[in-house]
Design a protein around this motif. Structure first.
Motif, mmCIF file in Angstrom:
data_model
loop_
_atom_site.group_PDB
_atom_site.id
_atom_site.type_symbol
_atom_site.label_atom_id
_atom_site.label_comp_id
_atom_site.label_asym_id
_atom_site.label_seq_id
_atom_site.Cartn_x
_atom_site.Cartn_y
_atom_site.Cartn_z
ATOM 1 N N GLU A 149 0.828 -1.210 0.000
ATOM 2 C CA GLU A 149 0.000 0.000 0.000
ATOM 3 C C GLU A 149 0.861 1.258 0.000
ATOM 4 O OE1 GLU A 149 -2.802 -0.448 3.165
ATOM 5 O OE2 GLU A 149 -3.976 -1.952 2.078
ATOM 6 N N THR A 150 2.016 1.203 0.645
ATOM 7 C CA THR A 150 2.934 2.349 0.623
ATOM 8 C C THR A 150 3.452 2.594 -0.794
ATOM 9 O OG1 THR A 150 3.635 1.943 2.905
ATOM 10 C CG2 THR A 150 5.100 3.267 1.537
ATOM 11 N N PHE A 168 -7.592 2.809 1.102
ATOM 12 C CA PHE A 168 -7.516 1.413 0.685
ATOM 13 C C PHE A 168 -8.650 0.629 1.346
ATOM 14 C CE2 PHE A 168 -3.227 3.046 0.280
ATOM 15 C CZ PHE A 168 -2.808 2.536 -0.946
ATOM 16 N N GLY A 169 -9.300 -0.230 0.558
ATOM 17 C CA GLY A 169 -10.351 -1.075 1.101
ATOM 18 C C GLY A 169 -9.790 -2.413 1.552
ATOM 19 N N SER A 170 -9.740 -2.632 2.864
ATOM 20 C CA SER A 170 -9.136 -3.850 3.385
ATOM 21 C C SER A 170 -9.913 -5.097 2.974
ATOM 22 C CB SER A 170 -9.028 -3.779 4.906
ATOM 23 O OG SER A 170 -10.314 -3.607 5.486
ATOM 24 N N LEU A 185 -0.493 -9.456 -4.709
ATOM 25 C CA LEU A 185 -1.454 -8.908 -3.752
ATOM 26 C C LEU A 185 -2.249 -7.831 -4.484
ATOM 27 C CD1 LEU A 185 -2.583 -8.717 -0.875
ATOM 28 C CD2 LEU A 185 -0.788 -7.034 -0.373
ATOM 29 N N GLU A 186 -3.558 -8.003 -4.572
ATOM 30 C CA GLU A 186 -4.403 -7.099 -5.338
ATOM 31 C C GLU A 186 -5.495 -6.523 -4.449
ATOM 32 O OE1 GLU A 186 -5.839 -9.531 -8.488
ATOM 33 O OE2 GLU A 186 -3.842 -9.969 -9.280
ATOM 34 N N GLY A 187 -5.956 -5.343 -4.798
ATOM 35 C CA GLY A 187 -7.008 -4.715 -4.007
ATOM 36 C C GLY A 187 -7.570 -3.488 -4.701
ATOM 37 N N GLN A 188 -8.453 -2.790 -4.000
ATOM 38 C CA GLN A 188 -9.110 -1.604 -4.543
ATOM 39 C C GLN A 188 -9.111 -0.488 -3.502
ATOM 40 O OE1 GLN A 188 -12.986 -3.035 -5.638
ATOM 41 N NE2 GLN A 188 -12.260 -4.040 -7.510
ATOM 42 N N GLY A 196 -10.439 19.077 -3.124
ATOM 43 C CA GLY A 196 -11.694 19.601 -3.644
ATOM 44 C C GLY A 196 -12.319 18.748 -4.725
ATOM 45 N N MET A 197 -11.578 17.812 -5.301
ATOM 46 C CA MET A 197 -12.117 16.938 -6.339
ATOM 47 C C MET A 197 -12.788 15.729 -5.695
ATOM 48 S SD MET A 197 -9.148 16.920 -9.290
ATOM 49 C CE MET A 197 -10.201 15.997 -10.411
ATOM 50 N N SER A 198 -13.702 15.140 -6.424
ATOM 51 C CA SER A 198 -14.350 13.921 -5.945
ATOM 52 C C SER A 198 -13.378 12.749 -6.063
ATOM 53 C CB SER A 198 -15.608 13.628 -6.763
ATOM 54 O OG SER A 198 -16.543 14.680 -6.647
ATOM 55 N N SER A 199 -13.498 11.799 -5.145
ATOM 56 C CA SER A 199 -12.653 10.605 -5.206
ATOM 57 C C SER A 199 -13.094 9.693 -6.342
ATOM 58 C CB SER A 199 -12.724 9.851 -3.879
ATOM 59 O OG SER A 199 -12.126 10.594 -2.846
ATOM 60 N N ILE A 200 -12.129 9.025 -6.950
ATOM 61 C CA ILE A 200 -12.426 8.042 -7.994
ATOM 62 C C ILE A 200 -11.868 6.700 -7.546
ATOM 63 C CG2 ILE A 200 -12.422 9.752 -9.862
ATOM 64 C CD1 ILE A 200 -9.606 8.699 -10.601
ATOM 65 N N PRO A 201 -12.483 5.601 -7.952
ATOM 66 C CA PRO A 201 -11.978 4.291 -7.556
ATOM 67 C C PRO A 201 -10.708 3.925 -8.316
ATOM 68 C CG PRO A 201 -13.842 4.044 -9.023
ATOM 69 C CD PRO A 201 -13.715 5.512 -8.757
ATOM 70 N N PHE A 202 -9.879 3.116 -7.721
ATOM 71 C CA PHE A 202 -8.696 2.591 -8.396
ATOM 72 C C PHE A 202 -8.464 1.162 -7.918
ATOM 73 C CE2 PHE A 202 -6.875 4.127 -4.434
ATOM 74 C CZ PHE A 202 -5.928 3.165 -4.107
#
Length: 222
Positions: A149-150, A168-170, A185-188, A196-202
């Protein structure tokens, strides 16, 4: 009467001379453009260039699922086409993390330009699942979620220098073997690209060596 015969003789002499064109007057390039027999060298180049183009197309479309593309020489067929074009058809298979897949292909090669065109491949079977390597319990303990994650956060900050928040979604983490002595190791998560911007998924993917636990690669997709 003599004048008439003289004029007729001149006409007979000049007529054919104006109509005739010697083959020596045709430039060599024009003669070659009319078509030339293909050679073994042309056939070798056609097969090599077409199969390289097919392999590139498969890797572009299938990504990591087509790391090893192979062609069956005994199934290759070359056919003369119009002009300097040669058609190449054949069979092959690619082997990736998802297993093996046979395919057929076709392509056209131009001997004058050296270019390929009309590349088409068709998968002809079901994926043959490869025996997936298993992770040992000892290997899992060496893989660091924090290191992954780092590194992912650093990659996102490089993409978005004004990044706001990264989450990060555990519950989305997934660890799976990818090859011998390798694990992924994969995740979202979510990223705010600037304040000020909206968050986007990654999504993210970290590649580790096992059993050392060394992080060798990180990839993010937004």
């Amino acid at each position: 009467m003599k004048l008439r015969l003289l004029l007729a003789g001149i006409a007979l002499l000049s007529g054919p001379a104006l109509a005739q064109t010697s083959s020596a007057d045709i430039p060599p390039a024009a003669s070659a453009a009319a078509g030339r027999p293909s050679t073994a060298k042309d056939h070798g180049a056609a097969a090599e260039r077409c199969e390289a183009a097919v392999a590139e197309t498969i890797r572009t479309m299938r990504g990591q699922d087509a790391e090893d593309v192979q062609f069956t020489a005994a199934k290759r067929v070359l056919t003369p086409m119009s002009g300097d074009d040669t058609g190449v058809k054949g069979e092959g298979r690619y082997q990736g993390t998802a297993g093996a897949m046979p395919f057929t292909y076709s392509c056209a090669y131009n001997a004058t330009s050296g270019a390929t065109s009309g590349v088409v491949f068709r998968e002809t079977g079901k994926r043959t699942a490869a025996a997936a390597p298993k992770l040992r319990e000892a290997d899992i303990h060496h893989i660091s979620t924090e290191a992954c994650e780092t590194a992912t956060a650093a990659a996102l900050k490089q993409k978005y220098p004004r990044v706001g928040r990264i989450a990060f979604g555990s519950d989305s983490r997934r660890l799976r073997p990818t090859a011998e002595h390798r694990a992924s190791l994969e995740g979202q998560g979510g990223v705010q690209r600037a304040p000020g911007m909206s968050s986007i998924p990654f999504s993210y993917r970290c590649e580790f060596e096992t059993p050392s636990g060394k992080l060798v690669a990180v990839q993010t997709t937004e």
